[in-house]
Design an enzyme around this catalytic site. Structure first.
Site, PDB file in Angstrom:
ATOM      1  N   HIS A 117       0.826  -1.223   0.000  1.00 61.62           N
ATOM      2  CA  HIS A 117       0.000   0.000   0.000  1.00 61.62           C
ATOM      3  C   HIS A 117       0.856   1.266   0.000  1.00 61.62           C
ATOM      4  O   HIS A 117       2.051   1.238   0.322  1.00 61.62           O
ATOM      5  CB  HIS A 117      -0.918   0.010   1.224  1.00 61.62           C
ATOM      6  CG  HIS A 117      -0.156  -0.026   2.530  1.00 61.62           C
ATOM      7  ND1 HIS A 117       0.447   1.087   3.073  1.00 61.62           N
ATOM      8  CD2 HIS A 117       0.122  -1.048   3.370  1.00 61.62           C
ATOM      9  CE1 HIS A 117       1.052   0.770   4.200  1.00 61.62           C
ATOM     10  NE2 HIS A 117       0.882  -0.536   4.393  1.00 61.62           N
ATOM     11  N   GLU A 162      -1.865  -7.212   7.130  1.00 64.22           N
ATOM     12  CA  GLU A 162      -0.522  -7.158   7.700  1.00 64.22           C
ATOM     13  C   GLU A 162      -0.411  -8.142   8.869  1.00 64.22           C
ATOM     14  O   GLU A 162      -1.426  -8.576   9.423  1.00 64.22           O
ATOM     15  CB  GLU A 162      -0.234  -5.718   8.179  1.00 64.22           C
ATOM     16  CG  GLU A 162       1.154  -5.482   8.760  1.00 64.22           C
ATOM     17  CD  GLU A 162       2.286  -5.792   7.788  1.00 64.22           C
ATOM     18  OE1 GLU A 162       2.488  -6.985   7.469  1.00 64.22           O
ATOM     19  OE2 GLU A 162       2.995  -4.853   7.385  1.00 64.22           O
TER      20      GLU A 162
END
Length: 199
Positions: free
Chosen positions: A8, A81
């Protein structure tokens, strides 16, 4: 099949050196701009499917990359994550000082209610296997937007020489890690490529 694994864009927590994990923070103005640049760098690559972690920083990055393309983004929480446990939101440098063996001791995060590297790899592998199997008839290029530790952990487990965290640090924001999938197996082609944001 080629999988473009994208980290990202830059977030508020990235700038403030805070550990994000399952927690989230918005893209910065710079993060938005670089994600848009990445979209430009990838514009000539036809994607047959797009997937993203359920974290907003990842879905926002996917939307920015796909601006002007009519491709739906499918989300999968297994692409999130690593879970940093009670260290989420803490300053990275502070934790590193207190736990200098953080990256060499894969049990570290487990000790504070998070995940081990092996647990992270298992869920990432399950997600990517499902993505590959769902698209194996079409093949082609698949875009997957995920996170720094998640992508790096997967690449290094497949090929320990593909990146050197001690020398190169973490993956750059909006970088591309390329995998090839053939006969049910993944192969690392490149890791942390930022050339797409500098066309």
């Amino acid at each position: 099949m080629t999988i473009y694994l994208v980290r990202h864009g830059e977030t508020l927590f990235n700038v403030n050196d805070r550990m994000q994990g399952f927690s989230d923070s918005p893209l910065t103005d710079r993060g938005i701009q670089v994600a848009e640049k990445l979209g430009q760098g990838l514009k000539n690559i036809p994607f047959t499917a797009v997937y993203s972690s359920t974290s907003e920083r990842a879905t926002d990055t996917a939307d920015l990359i796909l601006k002007g393309r009519n491709i739906p983004v499918q989300t999968d929480k297994r692409l999130r994550e690593i879970n940093f446990g009670s260290w989420e939101g803490e300053h990275g440098q502070k934790i590193m000082k207190e736990h200098p063996d953080l990256w060499t001791n894969p049990e570290s995060f487990k000790a504070v209610g998070g995940e081990t590297n092996a647990e992270l790899y298992a869920r990432t592998q399950a997600a990517l296997n499902d993505i590959a199997n769902a698209n194996k008839e079409k093949g082609g290029n698949i875009l997957v937007v995920s996170h720094g530790v998640t992508i790096l952990n997967f690449a290094l487990t497949l090929d320990p020489k593909s990146w050197n965290p001690a020398k190169q640090g973490g993956l750059p924001n909006a970088s591309v890690t390329k995998l090839e999938w053939e006969d049910g197996k993944f192969k690392v082609v490149s890791v942390g490529d930022t050339s797409y944001t500098n066309p």
